[in-house]
Design a protein around this motif. Structure first.
Motif, PDB file in Angstrom:
ATOM      1  N   GLY A   1       0.814  -1.207   0.000  1.00 23.26           N
ATOM      2  CA  GLY A   1       0.000   0.000   0.000  1.00 23.26           C
ATOM      3  C   GLY A   1       0.848   1.257   0.000  1.00 23.26           C
ATOM      4  O   GLY A   1       2.038   1.236  -0.309  1.00 23.26           O
ATOM      5  N   GLN A   2       0.212   2.347   0.373  1.00 19.78           N
ATOM      6  CA  GLN A   2       0.869   3.647   0.374  1.00 19.78           C
ATOM      7  C   GLN A   2       0.650   4.369   1.700  1.00 19.78           C
ATOM      8  O   GLN A   2      -0.383   4.213   2.349  1.00 19.78           O
ATOM      9  N   LEU A   3       1.645   5.174   2.061  1.00 21.22           N
ATOM     10  CA  LEU A   3       1.502   6.067   3.207  1.00 21.22           C
ATOM     11  C   LEU A   3       0.555   7.215   2.846  1.00 21.22           C
ATOM     12  O   LEU A   3       0.215   7.414   1.675  1.00 21.22           O
ATOM     13  N   SER A   4       0.154   7.964   3.828  1.00 26.65           N
ATOM     14  CA  SER A   4      -0.797   9.054   3.591  1.00 26.65           C
ATOM     15  C   SER A   4      -0.240  10.116   2.657  1.00 26.65           C
ATOM     16  O   SER A   4      -1.007  10.854   2.031  1.00 26.65           O
ATOM     17  N   ASP A   5       1.095  10.185   2.522  1.00 26.54           N
ATOM     18  CA  ASP A   5       1.688  11.160   1.609  1.00 26.54           C
ATOM     19  C   ASP A   5       1.933  10.571   0.214  1.00 26.54           C
ATOM     20  O   ASP A   5       2.557  11.209  -0.629  1.00 26.54           O
ATOM     21  N   GLY A   6       1.464   9.348  -0.006  1.00 26.05           N
ATOM     22  CA  GLY A   6       1.553   8.739  -1.328  1.00 26.05           C
ATOM     23  C   GLY A   6       2.773   7.876  -1.572  1.00 26.05           C
ATOM     24  O   GLY A   6       2.870   7.238  -2.629  1.00 26.05           O
ATOM     25  N   ARG A   7       3.694   7.809  -0.655  1.00 26.47           N
ATOM     26  CA  ARG A   7       4.878   6.986  -0.863  1.00 26.47           C
ATOM     27  C   ARG A   7       4.522   5.503  -0.763  1.00 26.47           C
ATOM     28  O   ARG A   7       3.714   5.099   0.074  1.00 26.47           O
ATOM     29  N   ASP A   8       5.151   4.699  -1.615  1.00 30.64           N
ATOM     30  CA  ASP A   8       4.870   3.264  -1.667  1.00 30.64           C
ATOM     31  C   ASP A   8       5.590   2.524  -0.548  1.00 30.64           C
ATOM     32  O   ASP A   8       6.756   2.808  -0.231  1.00 30.64           O
ATOM     33  N   VAL A   9       4.904   1.553   0.010  1.00 22.52           N
ATOM     34  CA  VAL A   9       5.467   0.667   1.021  1.00 22.52           C
ATOM     35  C   VAL A   9       5.493  -0.745   0.449  1.00 22.52           C
ATOM     36  O   VAL A   9       4.514  -1.201  -0.154  1.00 22.52           O
ATOM     37  N   TYR A  10       6.618  -1.438   0.643  1.00 23.70           N
ATOM     38  CA  TYR A  10       6.768  -2.776   0.080  1.00 23.70           C
ATOM     39  C   TYR A  10       6.887  -3.817   1.183  1.00 23.70           C
ATOM     40  O   TYR A  10       7.441  -3.558   2.266  1.00 23.70           O
ATOM     41  N   ARG A  11       6.341  -4.991   0.884  1.00 20.57           N
ATOM     42  CA  ARG A  11       6.394  -6.122   1.805  1.00 20.57           C
ATOM     43  C   ARG A  11       7.276  -7.217   1.209  1.00 20.57           C
ATOM     44  O   ARG A  11       7.288  -7.442   0.001  1.00 20.57           O
ATOM     45  N   TYR A  12       8.004  -7.897   2.100  1.00 21.56           N
ATOM     46  CA  TYR A  12       8.865  -9.004   1.701  1.00 21.56           C
ATOM     47  C   TYR A  12       8.455 -10.234   2.512  1.00 21.56           C
ATOM     48  O   TYR A  12       8.331 -10.163   3.738  1.00 21.56           O
ATOM     49  N   SER A  13       8.255 -11.348   1.818  1.00 23.23           N
ATOM     50  CA  SER A  13       7.762 -12.566   2.453  1.00 23.23           C
ATOM     51  C   SER A  13       8.767 -13.705   2.291  1.00 23.23           C
ATOM     52  O   SER A  13       9.248 -13.966   1.182  1.00 23.23           O
ATOM     53  N   PHE A  14       9.064 -14.358   3.412  1.00 24.66           N
ATOM     54  CA  PHE A  14       9.900 -15.554   3.420  1.00 24.66           C
ATOM     55  C   PHE A  14       9.036 -16.750   3.844  1.00 24.66           C
ATOM     56  O   PHE A  14       8.292 -16.648   4.816  1.00 24.66           O
TER      57      PHE A  14
END
Length: 359
Positions: A14-27
Motif C-alpha cells: 500500500g501507500q503512506l498518507s503522503d503517497g509513498r509506496d510501502v513494500y512487503r517481503y515474504s519468506f
C-alpha cells in the motif's frame, strides 16, 4: 547436503498518507515457517509457525494494513532507533556537549513527559526505509540527517532480515556516522506463542541467561538507577525456567516487567533467552551479540488496542524480548557505551529461532 537458501518475495503493501509506496517481503522456508516484513519502520508484520500438531498460527502482534502501522504508537514489530528505550530527562552529554531530545515519555499516568524513548517523536519505527533483495536477505536503509530528533551526526543505517531453513530469523544492523553520536537499536516484536490474538501469556515459560539486571529507580519505575544487581533471590531470577502465571505481576508496582537483563560482553553471539509455550509446544530461542535484553510484558501500555484479524490486544497479552544495549546508557558511565564515532561501524546481530520443545 546443504539446503537451498530461503529467497524472499516482494509485493506492494500500500501507500503512506503522503503517497509513498510501502513494500512487503515474504519468506517461507521448507519447515512451513513464514515471516513477512515491510520497509516502513522495518516492521515484522507476521510470523507464522507450526505447533506440535502441525497447526500454523501467527505468533506476532500487529495490524492488517499500512494505515494502522503509519502511527504505530506501540511500535509493533518495528525497529527502534536511533536509540531504543529510555534516555532519562531527555538529555545526554557527549564529548563535553549536552544534547537535548524531545521529551515523549513519563513513568506515570497523567504526569508530564520528561524522558526520551524509542528515538523521539518520529523515530526509526516511523521512517520509510529504502529496500532491496540481496540474495536470501532483505536490506533496508535509512539515512538520518544530522540533528534529527536532537541526535548529532548524519547516521546511515542498514537493517537486514534473513530466514533460514533451520527456522532462524536473522536480524543484522549496521550503522556509520560522520560525527560522534549514540546508537542503540532493537526490534520491538511482541510475541504470543499460543496465537497473536490469545488474551494472555500466563502459560508461557521463560528462561534468561543473565546473572544480573539493571535496577530501576524506586521513584521513577522505568528509569535505571545505575545499579547492576544479582538476580539471585529476586523476582528477576529467570536463570531457571519460570512460568509467567507465577511471576507476571512481580514487576514494578504490579505492572509486569520493563527491565534490562545483563547478558555479558558486546560482540560474541550468545544465548539470551528461551521462551516456551507447553500447550502448543512452541519455542523461541534468542541469541544475540548485544550485552543486554529488555524484557517487556505489555504492561498497561496496550490498553484495548485493535489489531489484525479483528483481534483486540489487552495488557499482559504478549511479551517482547528486545536485544539491545542497556537503557539510558549515555547517562551511566558503568553501562556499556553506545557511542559511535566517524570511521567506526556499528554492528549487531540477533537470531530468533522458532522451534518445538523437545519431547
Amino acid at each position: 547436503m546443504s539446503q537451498s537458501p530461503v529467497l524472499p518475495e516482494k509485493d506492494s503493501y500500500g501507500q503512506l498518507s503522503d503517497g509513498r509506496d510501502v513494500y512487503r517481503y515474504s519468506f517461507t522456508n521448507s519447515e512451513k515457517v513464514t515471516v513477512r516484513v515491510i520497509d516502513y519502520g522495518c516492521v515484522i508484520t507476521d510470523i507464522l509457525v507450526p505447533d506440535k500438531d502441525g497447526n500454523i498460527d501467527d505468533i506476532s502482534i500487529g495490524y492488517d494494513k499500512i494505515e494502522d502501522y503509519e502511527p504505530n504508537p506501540r511500535c509493533f514489530g518495528s525497529i527502534c532507533g536511533r536509540v531504543v528505550n529510555v534516555i532519562s530527562n531527555a538529555k545526554f552529554v557527549l564529548d563535553g556537549k549536552e544534547y537535548k531530545l524531545p521529551a515523549t515519555f513519563s513513568s506515570y499516568e497523567n504526569e508530564e513527559s520528561k524522558h526520551a524513548i524509542h528515538g523521539g517523536v518520529k523515530g526509526f519505527h516511523l521512517k520509510l526505509f529504502s529496500s532491496w533483495i540481496e540474495g536470501d536477505k532483505v536490506n533496508m536503509k535509512y539515512v538520518s540527517p544530522d540533528g534529527e530528533e536532537g541526535y548529532p551526526g548524519e547516521l546511515t543505517t542498514i537493517v537486514s532480515y534473513q530466514l533460514t531453513n533451520q527456522n532462524e530469523l536473522v536480524i543484522e544492523y549496521k550503522a556509520t556516522t560522520n560525527k560522534p553520536t549514540i546508537v542503540n537499536f532493537t526490534n520491538h516484536a511482541y510475541f504470543n506463542l499460543q496465537k497473536h490474538d490469545y488474551p494472555n501469556i500466563d502459560d508461557h515459560v521463560l528462561q534468561i541467561s543473565a546473572e544480573k539486571y539493571t535496577v530501576n529507580k524506586e521513584d521513577d519505575i522505568f528509569i535505571p538507577s545505575g545499579e547492576l544487581r544479582d538476580v539471585a533471590g529476586t523476582p528477576w531470577d529467570f536463570r531457571k525456567p519460570v512460568r509467567f502465571r507465577d511471576r507476571l505481576k512481580d514487576g514494578p508496582h504490579g505492572k509486569g516487567f520493563f527491565h534490562n537483563f545483563c547478558l555479558g560482553e558486546s560482540g560474541p553471539l550468545k544465548h539470551a533467552a528461551t521462551l516456551d509455550h507447553p500447550p502448543t509446544g512452541r519455542r523461541i530461542e534468542v541469541r544475540t551479540t548485544e550485552p543486554g535484553m529488555h524484557l517487556y510484558t505489555g504492561c498497561n501500555t496496550i490498553p484495548h488496542t485493535k489489531g489484525k484479524e479483528g483481534a483486540v490486544y489487552e495488557p499482559f497479552c504478549s511479551i517482547c524480548l528486545e536485544t539491545q544495549h542497556y537503557p539510558d546508557s549515555p547517562n551511566h558511565e558503568n553501562f556499556p557505551s553506545i557511542v559511535l564515532r566517524p570511521g567506526e561501524q556499528f554492528y549487531s546481530k540477533t537470531i530468533y529461532k522458532f522451534t518445538l520443545i523437545p519431547q
